[in-house]
Motif scaffolding. Sequence first.
Motif, PDB file in Angstrom:
ATOM      1  N   PHE A   4      22.854 -39.316  30.640  1.00  0.00           N
ATOM      2  CA  PHE A   4      23.644 -38.826  31.764  1.00  0.00           C
ATOM      3  C   PHE A   4      22.753 -38.418  32.939  1.00  0.00           C
ATOM      4  O   PHE A   4      23.217 -38.355  34.075  1.00  0.00           O
ATOM      5  CB  PHE A   4      24.503 -37.638  31.334  1.00  0.00           C
ATOM      6  N   GLY A   5      21.480 -38.149  32.667  1.00  0.00           N
ATOM      7  CA  GLY A   5      20.563 -37.818  33.744  1.00  0.00           C
ATOM      8  C   GLY A   5      19.808 -39.014  34.283  1.00  0.00           C
ATOM      9  O   GLY A   5      18.979 -38.868  35.169  1.00  0.00           O
ATOM     10  N   TRP A   6      20.082 -40.207  33.707  1.00  0.00           N
ATOM     11  CA  TRP A   6      19.421 -41.445  34.146  1.00  0.00           C
ATOM     12  C   TRP A   6      20.086 -41.912  35.437  1.00  0.00           C
ATOM     13  O   TRP A   6      20.939 -42.786  35.457  1.00  0.00           O
ATOM     14  CB  TRP A   6      19.547 -42.495  33.056  1.00  0.00           C
ATOM     15  N   THR A   7      19.684 -41.312  36.524  1.00  0.00           N
ATOM     16  CA  THR A   7      20.341 -41.570  37.796  1.00  0.00           C
ATOM     17  C   THR A   7      19.391 -41.235  38.937  1.00  0.00           C
ATOM     18  O   THR A   7      18.400 -40.519  38.737  1.00  0.00           O
ATOM     19  CB  THR A   7      21.624 -40.724  37.925  1.00  0.00           C
ATOM     20  N   SER A   8      19.687 -41.727  40.092  1.00  0.00           N
ATOM     21  CA  SER A   8      18.886 -41.395  41.269  1.00  0.00           C
ATOM     22  C   SER A   8      19.274 -40.047  41.860  1.00  0.00           C
ATOM     23  O   SER A   8      18.631 -39.576  42.795  1.00  0.00           O
ATOM     24  CB  SER A   8      19.058 -42.474  42.342  1.00  0.00           C
ATOM     25  N   ARG A   9      20.338 -39.432  41.317  1.00  0.00           N
ATOM     26  CA  ARG A   9      20.841 -38.158  41.838  1.00  0.00           C
ATOM     27  C   ARG A   9      21.051 -38.260  43.351  1.00  0.00           C
ATOM     28  O   ARG A   9      20.476 -37.519  44.145  1.00  0.00           O
ATOM     29  CB  ARG A   9      19.873 -37.017  41.508  1.00  0.00           C
ATOM     30  N   SER A  10      21.866 -39.206  43.708  1.00  0.00           N
ATOM     31  CA  SER A  10      22.080 -39.513  45.118  1.00  0.00           C
ATOM     32  C   SER A  10      22.524 -38.285  45.899  1.00  0.00           C
ATOM     33  O   SER A  10      23.337 -37.491  45.441  1.00  0.00           O
ATOM     34  CB  SER A  10      23.131 -40.622  45.252  1.00  0.00           C
ATOM     35  N   THR A  11      21.967 -38.150  47.087  1.00  0.00           N
ATOM     36  CA  THR A  11      22.346 -37.065  47.989  1.00  0.00           C
ATOM     37  C   THR A  11      23.114 -37.601  49.196  1.00  0.00           C
ATOM     38  O   THR A  11      23.093 -36.997  50.266  1.00  0.00           O
ATOM     39  CB  THR A  11      21.087 -36.316  48.472  1.00  0.00           C
ATOM     40  N   GLN A  12      23.772 -38.722  49.001  1.00  0.00           N
ATOM     41  CA  GLN A  12      24.517 -39.322  50.111  1.00  0.00           C
ATOM     42  C   GLN A  12      25.631 -38.407  50.599  1.00  0.00           C
ATOM     43  O   GLN A  12      25.949 -38.387  51.795  1.00  0.00           O
ATOM     44  CB  GLN A  12      25.088 -40.668  49.692  1.00  0.00           C
ATOM     45  N   LEU A  13      26.230 -37.642  49.679  1.00  0.00           N
ATOM     46  CA  LEU A  13      27.300 -36.741  50.090  1.00  0.00           C
ATOM     47  C   LEU A  13      26.763 -35.595  50.932  1.00  0.00           C
ATOM     48  O   LEU A  13      27.494 -35.039  51.756  1.00  0.00           O
ATOM     49  CB  LEU A  13      28.019 -36.184  48.855  1.00  0.00           C
ATOM     50  N   GLN A  14      25.499 -35.231  50.724  1.00  0.00           N
ATOM     51  CA  GLN A  14      24.920 -34.140  51.498  1.00  0.00           C
ATOM     52  C   GLN A  14      24.496 -34.584  52.899  1.00  0.00           C
ATOM     53  O   GLN A  14      24.550 -33.799  53.842  1.00  0.00           O
ATOM     54  CB  GLN A  14      23.697 -33.552  50.769  1.00  0.00           C
ATOM     55  N   GLU A  15      24.025 -35.846  53.007  1.00  0.00           N
ATOM     56  CA  GLU A  15      23.578 -36.343  54.314  1.00  0.00           C
ATOM     57  C   GLU A  15      23.541 -37.858  54.260  1.00  0.00           C
ATOM     58  O   GLU A  15      22.991 -38.441  53.336  1.00  0.00           O
ATOM     59  CB  GLU A  15      22.187 -35.791  54.643  1.00  0.00           C
ATOM     60  N   ARG A  16      24.136 -38.513  55.241  1.00  0.00           N
ATOM     61  CA  ARG A  16      24.244 -39.972  55.215  1.00  0.00           C
ATOM     62  C   ARG A  16      23.465 -40.664  56.322  1.00  0.00           C
ATOM     63  O   ARG A  16      22.946 -41.754  56.117  1.00  0.00           O
ATOM     64  CB  ARG A  16      25.720 -40.391  55.313  1.00  0.00           C
ATOM     65  N   ARG A  17      23.407 -40.078  57.483  1.00  0.00           N
ATOM     66  CA  ARG A  17      22.867 -40.786  58.646  1.00  0.00           C
ATOM     67  C   ARG A  17      21.399 -41.167  58.450  1.00  0.00           C
ATOM     68  O   ARG A  17      21.012 -42.325  58.647  1.00  0.00           O
ATOM     69  CB  ARG A  17      23.032 -39.919  59.899  1.00  0.00           C
ATOM     70  N   LEU A  18      20.565 -40.229  58.052  1.00  0.00           N
ATOM     71  CA  LEU A  18      19.144 -40.524  57.839  1.00  0.00           C
ATOM     72  C   LEU A  18      18.936 -41.397  56.608  1.00  0.00           C
ATOM     73  O   LEU A  18      18.066 -42.270  56.605  1.00  0.00           O
ATOM     74  CB  LEU A  18      18.359 -39.217  57.698  1.00  0.00           C
ATOM     75  N   LEU A  19      19.734 -41.161  55.568  1.00  0.00           N
ATOM     76  CA  LEU A  19      19.598 -41.952  54.351  1.00  0.00           C
ATOM     77  C   LEU A  19      19.896 -43.423  54.616  1.00  0.00           C
ATOM     78  O   LEU A  19      19.264 -44.314  54.034  1.00  0.00           O
ATOM     79  CB  LEU A  19      20.534 -41.404  53.270  1.00  0.00           C
ATOM     80  N   LYS A  20      20.838 -43.694  55.498  1.00  0.00           N
ATOM     81  CA  LYS A  20      21.234 -45.070  55.799  1.00  0.00           C
ATOM     82  C   LYS A  20      20.067 -45.875  56.353  1.00  0.00           C
ATOM     83  O   LYS A  20      19.954 -47.082  56.097  1.00  0.00           O
ATOM     84  CB  LYS A  20      22.392 -45.058  56.787  1.00  0.00           C
ATOM     85  N   TRP A  21      19.182 -45.226  57.096  1.00  0.00           N
ATOM     86  CA  TRP A  21      18.041 -45.920  57.680  1.00  0.00           C
ATOM     87  C   TRP A  21      16.785 -45.804  56.812  1.00  0.00           C
ATOM     88  O   TRP A  21      16.056 -46.775  56.626  1.00  0.00           O
ATOM     89  CB  TRP A  21      17.743 -45.355  59.075  1.00  0.00           C
ATOM     90  N   GLY A  22      16.521 -44.644  56.291  1.00  0.00           N
ATOM     91  CA  GLY A  22      15.280 -44.429  55.561  1.00  0.00           C
ATOM     92  C   GLY A  22      15.201 -45.161  54.247  1.00  0.00           C
ATOM     93  O   GLY A  22      14.152 -45.731  53.900  1.00  0.00           O
ATOM     94  N   SER A  23      16.293 -45.200  53.501  1.00  0.00           N
ATOM     95  CA  SER A  23      16.251 -45.806  52.166  1.00  0.00           C
ATOM     96  C   SER A  23      15.979 -47.310  52.207  1.00  0.00           C
ATOM     97  O   SER A  23      15.080 -47.793  51.506  1.00  0.00           O
ATOM     98  CB  SER A  23      17.572 -45.517  51.435  1.00  0.00           C
ATOM     99  N   PRO A  24      16.705 -48.117  53.004  1.00  0.00           N
ATOM    100  CA  PRO A  24      16.392 -49.553  53.030  1.00  0.00           C
ATOM    101  C   PRO A  24      14.984 -49.852  53.523  1.00  0.00           C
ATOM    102  O   PRO A  24      14.298 -50.718  52.969  1.00  0.00           O
ATOM    103  CB  PRO A  24      17.455 -50.134  53.978  1.00  0.00           C
ATOM    104  N   ILE A  25      14.535 -49.137  54.561  1.00  0.00           N
ATOM    105  CA  ILE A  25      13.188 -49.390  55.090  1.00  0.00           C
ATOM    106  C   ILE A  25      12.140 -49.106  54.027  1.00  0.00           C
ATOM    107  O   ILE A  25      11.205 -49.889  53.813  1.00  0.00           O
ATOM    108  CB  ILE A  25      12.948 -48.531  56.345  1.00  0.00           C
ATOM    109  N   PHE A  26      12.282 -47.986  53.345  1.00  0.00           N
ATOM    110  CA  PHE A  26      11.307 -47.623  52.314  1.00  0.00           C
ATOM    111  C   PHE A  26      11.313 -48.617  51.160  1.00  0.00           C
ATOM    112  O   PHE A  26      10.252 -49.044  50.688  1.00  0.00           O
ATOM    113  CB  PHE A  26      11.602 -46.216  51.795  1.00  0.00           C
ATOM    114  N   HIS A  27      12.489 -49.005  50.697  1.00  0.00           N
ATOM    115  CA  HIS A  27      12.566 -49.901  49.540  1.00  0.00           C
ATOM    116  C   HIS A  27      12.047 -51.297  49.878  1.00  0.00           C
ATOM    117  O   HIS A  27      11.324 -51.900  49.076  1.00  0.00           O
ATOM    118  CB  HIS A  27      14.005 -49.962  49.025  1.00  0.00           C
ATOM    119  N   TYR A  28      12.385 -51.821  51.050  1.00  0.00           N
ATOM    120  CA  TYR A  28      11.876 -53.142  51.428  1.00  0.00           C
ATOM    121  C   TYR A  28      10.359 -53.109  51.587  1.00  0.00           C
ATOM    122  O   TYR A  28       9.650 -54.043  51.190  1.00  0.00           O
ATOM    123  CB  TYR A  28      12.539 -53.624  52.716  1.00  0.00           C
ATOM    124  N   GLY A  29       9.845 -52.043  52.180  1.00  0.00           N
ATOM    125  CA  GLY A  29       8.404 -51.915  52.303  1.00  0.00           C
ATOM    126  C   GLY A  29       7.722 -51.792  50.955  1.00  0.00           C
ATOM    127  O   GLY A  29       6.643 -52.356  50.739  1.00  0.00           O
TER     128      GLY A  29
END
Length: 250
Positions: free
Chosen positions: A36-61
């Motif tokens: 049950f703890g095998w998760t990314s513990r997403s914080t999308q509900l806490q903040e979306r605007r920065l996550l929308k840009w930072g996550s794809p850039i970081f993962h592609y890099g």
Amino acid sequence: MSGSTPLQLFLWVGLPYLALGIFVVGHVWRWRYDQFGWTSRSTQLQERRLLKWGSPIFHYGTFAAIAGHVIGVLIPESWTHAIGIPENVYRWFSAAAGTLAAVLVIAGVVVLAGRRLLVPRVRATTSPVDYVALILLLIVILTGVAPTIFVNLFGHGYDYRSTVAPWFRGLFTGSPDVHAIASAPLIYQIHATAAWAIWMVWPFSRLVHAWSYPLWYLWRPYIVYRSRRAVPPPEPGTSGRRWRKIGVPY
């Protein structure tokens, strides 16, 4: 490995195998006792605007950096020579591609780390092991970016495929070349040591979500969405169950 100091044997033989053991056993333990703890513990509900840009850039890099490590460390230099790629061409290509990957990774980390540290609601969900993984990740990124840009791209260059690469490949054949990695510049040694530390922390952090890529999405049935026109609910007395006198059956 004769002539190596005890510290060199620990750093370049003991630590890698210890990290690999913890990496494998830790994932098995985590899957058996903490699914049950095998998760990314997403914080999308806490903040979306920065996550929308930072996550794809970081993962592609990160994907680009991993591909560069596979080509540069796992593929022997003799193989690229055999297919006609001169060393100077390989060095410029790896430096340019590595710099692009470094820019993406740094941009993504700045956004994600800043978001995690500066947004109170996201910071409240951050555990101590998350901070440990973040610090180790920053060390790996900085010690990987610095030689890529300042040594291989704008500097005189360094042939890590003659020192770091043979040692790393030797770990998987049981014969790591300790003298090769010990003769590499200090920044490469710090980069490798921090990477092994991340391997040890990985099973106990949110990094385990990297192995949970939803491949089953490729063959699952389509989800059909149908539009529905908003209709106001019927007023009392206008539907089939109209108002009736008390005692009168429907």
